[in-house]
Design an enzyme around this catalytic site. Structure first.
Site, PDB file in Angstrom:
ATOM      1  N   THR A 136      -4.457   0.475  -3.556  1.00 29.74           N
ATOM      2  CA  THR A 136      -5.164   1.683  -3.994  1.00 29.74           C
ATOM      3  C   THR A 136      -5.096   1.712  -5.529  1.00 29.74           C
ATOM      4  O   THR A 136      -4.004   1.537  -6.088  1.00 29.74           O
ATOM      5  CB  THR A 136      -4.477   2.912  -3.352  1.00 29.74           C
ATOM      6  OG1 THR A 136      -4.598   2.761  -1.944  1.00 29.74           O
ATOM      7  CG2 THR A 136      -5.102   4.218  -3.790  1.00 29.74           C
TER       8      THR A 136
ATOM      9  N   ASP B 282       1.223   2.420   8.336  1.00 26.78           N
ATOM     10  CA  ASP B 282       0.025   1.665   7.994  1.00 26.78           C
ATOM     11  C   ASP B 282       0.347   0.324   7.335  1.00 26.78           C
ATOM     12  O   ASP B 282       0.444   0.216   6.104  1.00 26.78           O
ATOM     13  CB  ASP B 282      -0.931   2.472   7.096  1.00 26.78           C
ATOM     14  CG  ASP B 282      -2.350   1.916   7.226  1.00 26.78           C
ATOM     15  OD1 ASP B 282      -2.478   0.748   7.642  1.00 26.78           O
ATOM     16  OD2 ASP B 282      -3.309   2.644   6.933  1.00 26.78           O
TER      17      ASP B 282
ATOM     18  N   ASP C 117       0.829  -1.217   0.000  1.00 28.32           N
ATOM     19  CA  ASP C 117       0.000   0.000   0.000  1.00 28.32           C
ATOM     20  C   ASP C 117       0.859   1.261   0.000  1.00 28.32           C
ATOM     21  O   ASP C 117       0.564   2.222   0.719  1.00 28.32           O
ATOM     22  CB  ASP C 117      -0.976  -0.023   1.175  1.00 28.32           C
ATOM     23  CG  ASP C 117      -2.206   0.862   0.902  1.00 28.32           C
ATOM     24  OD1 ASP C 117      -2.420   1.236  -0.270  1.00 28.32           O
ATOM     25  OD2 ASP C 117      -2.938   1.182   1.854  1.00 28.32           O
TER      26      ASP C 117
ATOM     27  N   LYS D 154       1.929   4.696  -1.039  1.00 29.56           N
ATOM     28  CA  LYS D 154       1.296   5.889  -1.631  1.00 29.56           C
ATOM     29  C   LYS D 154       1.587   7.052  -0.688  1.00 29.56           C
ATOM     30  O   LYS D 154       1.952   6.824   0.483  1.00 29.56           O
ATOM     31  CB  LYS D 154      -0.219   5.681  -1.792  1.00 29.56           C
ATOM     32  CG  LYS D 154      -0.950   5.336  -0.522  1.00 29.56           C
ATOM     33  CD  LYS D 154      -2.431   5.184  -0.761  1.00 29.56           C
ATOM     34  CE  LYS D 154      -3.140   4.706   0.496  1.00 29.56           C
ATOM     35  NZ  LYS D 154      -4.582   4.641   0.338  1.00 29.56           N
TER      36      LYS D 154
ATOM     37  N   ASN E 202       0.547   7.148   3.025  1.00 27.20           N
ATOM     38  CA  ASN E 202       1.136   6.235   4.018  1.00 27.20           C
ATOM     39  C   ASN E 202       2.609   6.537   4.286  1.00 27.20           C
ATOM     40  O   ASN E 202       3.305   5.735   4.896  1.00 27.20           O
ATOM     41  CB  ASN E 202       0.989   4.775   3.557  1.00 27.20           C
ATOM     42  CG  ASN E 202      -0.450   4.321   3.651  1.00 27.20           C
ATOM     43  OD1 ASN E 202      -1.250   4.940   4.356  1.00 27.20           O
ATOM     44  ND2 ASN E 202      -0.793   3.260   2.943  1.00 27.20           N
TER      45      ASN E 202
END
Ligand code: ADE
Length: 339
Positions: free
Chosen positions: A188, A170, A152, A154, A157
């Site tokens: 995402t 996260d 994840d 991005k 985070n």
């Protein structure tokens, strides 16, 4: 007998997050730092040690977790985070629970999300992007060496700490997979590698793809494959028509093409010495990764704070003491699990 087993396992579950060290009585709540699908993160200060740095408390509502069958994810997040000790990864200090919530006690990164900084500036100068991307290469290399895929990556985070260094945060989607493949569609939309969308199994290389998307977004101000609907984003990713703005130089385009290579076996970072191949790319030629790891390279931006408890680098959220049932604030890009 069966009933006894169920009761024993329920008891085990219910005691899983119990801590001798922390309870809600240990903290004064100072404000809200973020709101997610299942959680809220608050800034807190220890009552026993008020002179210690403030901490981030991630609060997860048990009913939402159970309803969405997320309990195993939560246990996974705790167990993974407890194994980690890296300069550029948020540390977990403990967990506890009460009747309604599970709490994660985490290091506080006062500079806010890279997302906020990127939205404020529009784009980042190449030198700044290189600093953040290089630190992330080290964080991902560390995770991959432990057989963990992050899944994840991005700007939302990536947090910035007191001295301007990154803290990956996260670990809700992170998974220990060693050298095997995993199949769950999560992440995402804009950051999903083609092999995740195709559903035929994927490995740690998805993080290098996401790093390519992130680098593109930092320098262009938007990700390479974007659209209002996730379906159209997937189509664009699978089509793979990668277009660079004219101001992207050749070395940057070469690195992005290597990271955003649809064929996993040809993607930079596929082989065993994955991160070394990446670090040896010309785009990183003026980066000393050894100095970077010991935080001896100057960071491009040091957060300005009035006090240790200043949360001005974070968005503001309505801050009732009661937890909201559903977050009012939604991001343009929400992660999801499964179809
Ligand atoms: N540490 C862990 N999560 C955090 C967050 N959302 N904001 C600041 N520091 C954190």
């Amino acid at each position: 007998m069966e009933q006894e087993k169920i009761e024993a396992s329920e008891k085990q579950e219910s005691e899983y997050f119990i801590s001798e060290k922390y309870s809600m009585d240990s903290f004064d709540v100072l404000g809200t730092l973020g709101v997610g699908t299942f959680s809220r993160v608050r800034l807190v200060r220890s009552k026993d040690q008020p002179y210690m740095k403030p901490l981030a408390l991630k609060i997860l509502k048990k009913t939402s977790i159970l309803k969405m069958r997320q309990l195993s994810h939560l246990r996974n997040e705790k167990e993974l985070m407890e194994q980690l000790d890296h300069a550029f990864i948020t540390k977990i200090l403990g967990t506890f629970q009460d009747d309604y919530y599970v709490f994660f006690v985490l290091e506080y990164a006062c500079g806010g999300e890279l997302f906020t900084r990127l939205k404020k500036l529009g784009t980042l100068p190449s030198q700044d992007a290189r600093f953040y991307i290089s630190e992330l290469v080290l964080a991902l290399e560390y995770l991959h060496d432990k057989g963990i895929v992050f899944r994840d990556l991005k700007p939302e985070n990536i947090l910035i700490d007191r001295s301007g260094h990154v803290k990956l945060s996260d670990f809700g989607f992170a998974k220990a997979i060693s050298d095997s493949k995993t199949y769950t569609m999560c992440g995402t939309p804009e950051y999903l590698a083609p092999e995740i969308i195709l559903g035929k199994g994927y490995g740690r290389e998805v993080d290098w793809w996401a790093l390519g998307i992130l680098l593109y977004e930092m320098i262009a101000g938007y990700p390479p494959y974007c659209d209002d609907s996730p379906f159209n984003i997937y189509q664009k990713i699978l089509l793979g028509r990668l277009v660079f703005p004219s101001y992207f130089d050749d070395i940057l385009c070469s690195l992005l093409s290597a990271l955003l290579e649809p064929n996993v076996q040809k993607r930079i970072g596929y082989k065993n010495n994955a991160a070394s191949d990446l670090k040896n790319h010309l785009w990183f030629s003026n980066v000393d990764f050894n100095l970077l790891l010991i935080k001896e390279c100057p960071s491009p931006w040091i957060p300005e704070l009035m006090t240790e408890e200043d949360t001005s680098n974070f968005n503001t959220y309505p801050d009732s003491l009661e937890q909201p049932h559903a977050p009012k604030f939604t991001r343009e890009r929400d992660p999801f699990v499964g179809f």
